[in-house]
Design a protein around this motif. Structure first.
Motif, PDB file in Angstrom:
ATOM      1  N   ARG A 272      42.492  54.211  56.531  1.00 54.40           N
ATOM      2  CA  ARG A 272      43.903  53.932  56.792  1.00 54.40           C
ATOM      3  C   ARG A 272      44.784  54.990  56.152  1.00 54.40           C
ATOM      4  N   THR A 314      52.522  46.649  51.623  1.00 59.23           N
ATOM      5  CA  THR A 314      51.339  46.629  52.483  1.00 59.23           C
ATOM      6  C   THR A 314      50.696  48.011  52.606  1.00 59.23           C
ATOM      7  N   ASP A 319      48.072  47.539  48.342  1.00 62.00           N
ATOM      8  CA  ASP A 319      47.312  46.503  49.031  1.00 62.00           C
ATOM      9  C   ASP A 319      45.905  46.372  48.450  1.00 62.00           C
ATOM     10  N   TYR A 323      44.051  43.419  45.880  1.00 61.95           N
ATOM     11  CA  TYR A 323      42.804  42.702  46.162  1.00 61.95           C
ATOM     12  C   TYR A 323      41.820  42.781  44.992  1.00 61.95           C
ATOM     13  N   LEU A 347      58.824  35.914  42.905  1.00 65.00           N
ATOM     14  CA  LEU A 347      58.080  35.240  43.979  1.00 65.00           C
ATOM     15  C   LEU A 347      56.861  36.025  44.445  1.00 65.00           C
ATOM     16  N   LEU A 350      52.444  37.552  40.659  1.00 64.33           N
ATOM     17  CA  LEU A 350      51.405  36.536  40.518  1.00 64.33           C
ATOM     18  C   LEU A 350      50.480  36.922  39.370  1.00 64.33           C
ATOM     19  N   ARG A 352      46.720  35.677  38.385  1.00 67.42           N
ATOM     20  CA  ARG A 352      45.639  34.782  38.790  1.00 67.42           C
ATOM     21  C   ARG A 352      44.979  34.079  37.613  1.00 67.42           C
TER      22      ARG A 352
ATOM     23  N   GLY B 232      43.397  36.095  54.781  1.00 68.69           N
ATOM     24  CA  GLY B 232      44.645  36.004  54.037  1.00 68.69           C
ATOM     25  C   GLY B 232      44.884  37.259  53.231  1.00 68.69           C
ATOM     26  N   PRO B 233      46.151  37.656  53.106  1.00 67.04           N
ATOM     27  CA  PRO B 233      46.472  38.810  52.276  1.00 67.04           C
ATOM     28  C   PRO B 233      46.189  38.502  50.808  1.00 67.04           C
ATOM     29  N   PHE B 234      46.230  39.503  49.968  1.00 69.83           N
ATOM     30  CA  PHE B 234      45.942  39.217  48.557  1.00 69.83           C
ATOM     31  C   PHE B 234      47.037  38.334  47.976  1.00 69.83           C
ATOM     32  N   GLY B 235      46.627  37.468  47.082  1.00 73.87           N
ATOM     33  CA  GLY B 235      47.605  36.593  46.443  1.00 73.87           C
ATOM     34  C   GLY B 235      47.937  35.356  47.254  1.00 73.87           C
ATOM     35  N   LYS B 238      43.125  32.777  48.575  1.00 78.48           N
ATOM     36  CA  LYS B 238      41.850  32.724  49.284  1.00 78.48           C
ATOM     37  C   LYS B 238      40.728  32.297  48.354  1.00 78.48           C
ATOM     38  N   MET B 240      40.882  30.795  45.435  1.00 78.73           N
ATOM     39  CA  MET B 240      41.061  29.419  44.964  1.00 78.73           C
ATOM     40  C   MET B 240      40.544  28.436  46.000  1.00 78.73           C
ATOM     41  N   ARG B 333      34.897  43.212  52.732  1.00 80.47           N
ATOM     42  CA  ARG B 333      34.259  44.182  51.829  1.00 80.47           C
ATOM     43  C   ARG B 333      32.904  44.586  52.374  1.00 80.47           C
ATOM     44  N   SER B 389      39.741  39.734  54.237  1.00 82.78           N
ATOM     45  CA  SER B 389      40.861  40.294  53.486  1.00 82.78           C
ATOM     46  C   SER B 389      41.536  41.366  54.323  1.00 82.78           C
ATOM     47  N   PRO B 390      42.417  40.963  55.240  1.00 84.26           N
ATOM     48  CA  PRO B 390      43.029  41.963  56.117  1.00 84.26           C
ATOM     49  C   PRO B 390      43.965  42.871  55.334  1.00 84.26           C
ATOM     50  N   PRO B 391      43.862  44.191  55.534  1.00 86.69           N
ATOM     51  CA  PRO B 391      44.766  45.104  54.838  1.00 86.69           C
ATOM     52  C   PRO B 391      46.209  44.781  55.189  1.00 86.69           C
ATOM     53  N   GLY B 392      47.043  44.678  54.186  1.00 86.22           N
ATOM     54  CA  GLY B 392      48.451  44.418  54.420  1.00 86.22           C
ATOM     55  C   GLY B 392      48.722  43.062  55.052  1.00 86.22           C
ATOM     56  N   GLY B 393      47.709  42.173  55.074  1.00 90.49           N
ATOM     57  CA  GLY B 393      47.914  40.858  55.665  1.00 90.49           C
ATOM     58  C   GLY B 393      48.057  40.907  57.171  1.00 90.49           C
ATOM     59  N   LYS B 415      51.277  34.526  53.343  1.00 90.29           N
ATOM     60  CA  LYS B 415      51.908  35.089  52.158  1.00 90.29           C
ATOM     61  C   LYS B 415      53.217  34.348  51.842  1.00 90.29           C
ATOM     62  N   ASP B 419      54.042  32.650  48.376  1.00 93.07           N
ATOM     63  CA  ASP B 419      55.168  33.097  47.561  1.00 93.07           C
ATOM     64  C   ASP B 419      56.038  31.920  47.137  1.00 93.07           C
TER      65      ASP B 419
END
Lengths: 465, 592
Positions: A272, A314, A319, A323, A347, A350, A352, B232-235, B238, B240, B333, B389-393, B415, B419
């Motif tokens: 990418r 993104t 990104d 992860y 918002l 985060l 974890r 799902g995007p990070f955060g 997923k 959990m 991954r 884990s899709p890049p950029g959601g 997301k 949020d």
């Protein structure tokens, strides 16, 4: 073969040279290069066959005359000499002194690539670190052994926030911070590097800081070594000398761009935005070196700073980082432009590991519910603010007007604080309850009724200023 | 014996004639292990499971004569393996806190003796078929390990050992194969991971997998033997959500594959799981759990293998007649590992650098899920849950879009919800389940005949409220009619009182099917009762003042699944509350 110099370079391009006719070279070995004016350069073997050896030259291939270039294969991976004396020292990206003092002499030399930590050897981070910053402590708590990056953008005060964390971070119940700091800067300006240096000096921690600097005008390929060298030092301090180490790395975007630059030269297939497919694995090798190990006293807590290209979360660098790391602290240009410091956008931020490091036995019993309520109320308040922007604040219901006032007060008083203001976690939690007291109890369903009775001071008749 | 010709990251070119694709090789002085992925004349291309730093051209290389395979037998449960089935605790004992290269450790403990009880029906000279149960070992209190005849063995039983204690290497039976040769059978056998284990035939999946998560079980159910994806995007929560499934689902065996994910997350599972009890058997959860861990900093090729190691272990327990859930975190991954190797081989990339075979590899992997009749005539299932884990959601990226075509249940994480700390952040508009008709049958028979109707009503309500929210965002809530405001409130009740579920809250973390239905039904009752009043002219403003609305949102964390009688008593009070409001309006004329 360590002492043989080869003069068989057949091609050179943008930091890479190809050597031919050198049999039996080990993959990943270090290389010493002498050019026609006798200047020494360093390199690393990245691809090898009997016919050709591909070498990455850290100082670049600028002004290299292939016929008059002598190459020695040192037959060892890239290592860093380590001893207690590294504290208070400044090194370049490849681990050589840049403070004019003599090199570190030690029998202890470690491969800067490290070896993967066995997941079964890890200990889970649970100890709450108080940073004195409400937006972090109250809502995105940091724990010892966590990796929590700062996602920022050009012109935002990420350096000031990072420096404030370094100054104030401590465990609850401790007087002063007992952290040792490893600071790695790559691709940053000398102004930024000096800012940190002065900030460490002012807070009197300079003799407990190890710095690795690779500035914006220094060799790009060396950037790939800088975080690895810094983390090798951090691991030594944490697991050999039992220190709690706080690693601050800036700027990860410069690192990823260096990786892309080299990947393109090597002809790797881009994934990418031109970044190589292994960017994730490569970043993980760095970030995953944070943590704690069972039956060891020390720890590595990591705060990488990265600037999001065009503030785009993104983009592949933030990104993929998100992860791997255990959350992120996002800085907001909008808040900063309104004069809020630290401009933490709570918002999208985060942590974890927060859930296991707060509450009873760690901070205070009401903390988990309180944090969840703050998130919910502020999210609702922002929705109301968006609505007010369309229909005008006068048209809002009374309940909504309270949320609007809450949003402003929350940003000014809770998120906002002075750069030298070190709030205890109790001050943070009490302040949060003060602010939630602006909202009626029936709007607060994430806290229990007992917590409401104990902490919530709802006075329906009083107008909030 | 061959030798190394070229080293390029994890890809090594060998001079090694007569090797076959898929064969394991050992190279160099360190004895690093890898797998042949290509042949060209006398040279072979191999991908190495470990870092190749320090290898030199000219060093020795040998073929090991077998493909990547796993060892199957007692000692698997409660363990944590790396991507090529090395037990990580044993690796730690041997090489310390860091994983040294070239460490060789057997998957199963060699010296441990297991109490073996032969099946009574096995008589000497009886026919013996692959998949037959030779006997049992009580591996943990809750799981009986059934010792299977390897699927490729067909012949007659010559001898079976009496009940007693045996190690995994000792012979417990001897069989004469069809070709007349004698084969010794032990408590364990090996199976190549890239070959699906055989079964008699596929069965229909019929029973829902109960995870205790309301948004999953009630709204987007998954069946035992089904396939699901969690993108799902990070955060977005997923990890959990997957951990919640691993903790609470009613499968008998749970296999958690951490593929290229965080080290601390596995530590969390390792430290946390032993403290938790299986809600269905009351035994420690670890007794039914098996972890495969190839964290993001471990070598990339072993990451690609880890998914296959996991699914083969899952099939093995399925063949013993168990319902197995395998959680793969994350398939993205795995796909990236595929991409990395393809890139090093110079294969032509198609979308975002992924090789053209991405879709077919994903499809054949998910195809290994299912409920089957086993070779011995029993029934078992493998339920596959893959995180993406899709890049950029961005759900239109290749891994998410290919996966979406393959799976039946799609739990899309958002997301925006995360949020706002709406957890689990499963988006009720984007998600889907193709298993609703089968699940409805089970819920109707076991919980309440009205389940499907209630589910549909709630989903309609949610999508209606989405429309209304759009209007509110344009002109404000005051512009809505009383009916519309009450609809919005009812949707809020569903979202906060049913859909939101706190994983960290001891009471709310798991909800039994009964509790799930009771809560949903309660919110729908409140909606209906209120709507009746609104239609009679009561203003929504008055109803919104009812303390019941805040109370109902807290019920989920006040009443554990065992105390449904108490919750039902609260719900029985609902009509009375609304009647009292009705009386207010009966006494004085309706407000305009």
């Amino acid at each position: 073969m360590k002492n043989i110099e080869y003069r068989t370079a057949t091609s050179a391009q943008g930091g890479l040279i190809v050597m031919s006719g050198v049999p039996g070279v080990a993959a990943g070995t270090r290389v010493a290069l002498r050019d026609h004016i006798g200047r020494l350069r360093n390199g690393l073997v990245i691809r090898v066959s009997d016919e050709a050896v591909l070498v990455e030259v850290f100082e670049g291939t600028e002004a290299l005359d292939l016929e008059r270039t002598w190459v020695r294969f040192l037959d060892e991976p890239f290592t860093l000499p380590l001893s207690r004396d590294i504290m208070g020292r400044i090194f370049n990206g490849a681990g050589q002194p840049r403070d004019g003092r003599p090199p570190i002499i030690s029998r202890e030399r470690r491969n800067i690539n490290g070896e993967a930590l066995n997941p079964a050897a890890r200990a889970y981070p649970r100890e709450f670190i108080q940073t004195g910053i409400s937006a972090i402590d109250g809502m995105n708590s940091l724990t010892r052994g966590q990796k929590l990056p700062l996602f920022s953008g050009g012109g935002l005060p990420h350096n000031r926030v990072a420096a404030q964390i370094v100054r104030q971070a401590k465990l609850l119940g401790e007087e002063a911070s007992d952290f040792v700091v490893v600071f790695a800067a790559f691709g940053v300006s000398s102004t930024d590097a000096r800012f940190f240096q002065e900030s460490f000096e002012e807070s009197g921690v300079l003799n407990r800081v190890v710095m690795f600097l690779n500035l914006a005008d220094e060799p790009v390929i060396e950037r790939l070594l800088t975080p690895r060298a810094a983390l090798t030092a951090a691991e030594y301090l944490a697991y050999d000398l039992d220190y709690h180490v706080l690693v601050v790395m800036t700027d990860m975007t410069a690192y990823a761009e260096a990786l892309r630059e080299v990947a393109v030269l090597r002809g790797d297939v881009p994934a990418r935005k031109g970044y190589p497919g292994y960017l994730y694995s490569d970043l993980a090798e760095i970030y995953e070196r944070a943590g704690r190990i069972r039956e060891r006293r020390g720890s590595i807590t990591m705060i990488p700073v990265l600037s999001m290209p065009s503030d785009d979360i993104t983009h592949p660098i933030p990104d993929l980082t998100g992860y791997i790391t255990e959350g992120q602290i996002v800085l907001s240009r909008e808040l900063y432009n309104q004069g809020v410091y630290p401009p933490v956008a709570v918002l999208p931020s985060l942590s974890r590991l927060m859930k296991d490091g707060i509450g009873k036995n760690y901070t205070r019993e009401d903390h988990p519910h309180l944090a969840s309520q703050l998130f919910a109320s502020y999210a609702k308040a922002l929705e109301v603010r968006g609505l007010a922007a369309i229909i005008g604040a006068e048209e809002l219901s009374e309940a909504d007007r309270r949320f609007l006032e809450f949003a402003d007060a929350f940003e000014r008083r809770f998120i906002g604080q002075d750069e030298d203001e070190d709030r205890s976690i109790y001050e943070t939690l009490n302040l949060a309850w003060d602010l939630l007291s602006m909202l009626p109890p029936e709007q607060l369903i994430r806290v229990t009724e007992e917590e409401l009775a104990r902490y919530h001071k709802w006075q329906p008749t009083v107008e909030v200023a | 014996m061959g030798k190394i010709v070229e080293i390029n990251g994890p890809i090594v070119r060998l001079q090694l004639p007569q090797t076959v694709i898929g064969e394991q090789v050992r190279v160099g002085a360190l004895g690093l292990v890898g797998e042949v992925i290509g042949r060209d004349g006398d040279t072979a291309l191999a991908q190495m499971y470990e870092n190749t730093e320090g290898l030199r051209p000219g060093e020795a290389a040998e073929g090991l004569g077998h493909a990547l395979s796993v060892e199957l037998g007692p000692g698997l449960l409660n363990a944590i393996f790396d991507g090529v089935q090395r037990p990580l605790s044993a690796v730690r004992a041997k090489s310390g806190d860091r994983i040294a290269r070239g460490v060789e450790v057997a998957a199963l403990p060699r010296d441990r003796r297991w109490a073996f009880r032969p099946e009574a029906r096995h008589e000497p000279e009886a026919r013996l078929e692959g998949g037959d149960v030779l006997g049992t070992v009580q591996e943990t209190t809750s799981i009986e390990h059934r010792i299977l005849v390897p699927p490729d063995v067909h012949g007659e039983l010559l001898e079976i050992a009496p009940a007693g204690e045996y190690t995994v290497d000792e012979t417990i039976a001897r069989a004469r194969l069809r070709d007349g040769s004698i084969r010794k059978l032990t408590l364990s056998h090996r199976w190549p991971v890239r070959t699906p284990r055989p079964f008699r035939r596929r069965d229909h999946a019929v029973k829902p997998l109960i995870t205790g998560q309301r948004i999953l079980d009630t709204f987007y159910p998954l069946l035992k033997g089904g396939k699901a994806a969690i993108p799902g995007p990070f955060g977005a929560g997923k990890t959990m959500l997957q951990q919640q499934i691993a903790r609470w689902c009613n499968a008998e065996i749970v296999i958690y594959v951490g593929c290229g994910e965080r080290g601390n997350e596995l530590t969390d599972v390792l430290e946390f799981m032993p403290e938790l009890k299986d809600p269905h058997t009351g035994r420690p959860l670890m007794e039914r759990t098996l972890l495969v861990a190839n964290t993001s900093n471990m070598p990339v090729v072993a990451r690609e293998a880890s998914i296959y190691v996991g699914i083969t272990l899952a099939e093995y327990f399925r063949d013993q007649g168990y319902d197995v859930v395998m959680v793969a975190d994350s398939t993205s991954r795995w796909a990236e590992a595929l991409r990395e190797v393809a890139g090093r081989l110079g294969q032509m990339p198609v979308e975002e650098g992924y090789p053209a075979y991405l879709g077919s590899r994903l499809a054949s992997f998910y195809e290994r899920a299912g409920r089957v009749e086993t070779l011995s005539g029993g029934h078992g299932s493998v339920t596959l849950i893959g995180a993406v884990s899709p890049p950029g959601g961005d759900f239109s990226e290749p891994v998410t879009s290919h996966t979406k075509e393959i799976i039946q249940t799609f739990w899309a994480l958002s997301k925006e919800l995360a949020d706002a700390r709406h957890y689990p952040a499963v988006d009720w508009l984007e998600s889907f389940s193709g298993y609703v008709p089968s699940a409805a049958k089970w819920w109707a028979e076991n919980v309440d005949p009205q389940w499907e109707a209630a589910r549909n009503e709630a989903l309609e309500l949610l999508s209606e409220s989405e429309e209304l929210a759009r209007i509110v965002n344009l002109v404000g809530v005051e512009a809505l009619s009383s009916e519309q405001r009450w609809t919005l409130e009812a949707a809020g009740l569903i979202k906060e009182g049913v859909l939101q579920q706190a994983a960290t809250d001891a009471v709310d973390s798991f909800a039994s099917p009964e509790k799930q239905y009771v809560l949903l039904d309660a919110m729908l009752q409140i909606r209906a009762q209120g709507m009746k009043l609104v239609k009679l002219g009561a203003p929504a403003r008055r109803l919104l003042q009812l303390p019941l609305l805040a109370q109902a949102r807290r019920w989920k964390s006040q009443y554990p699944s065992e105390e449904m009688a108490a919750l039902k008593a609260r719900i029985a009070e609902i009509p009375g509350i609304f009647e009292r409001v009705a009386l207010e309006y009966a006494e004085r004329p309706a407000e305009v």
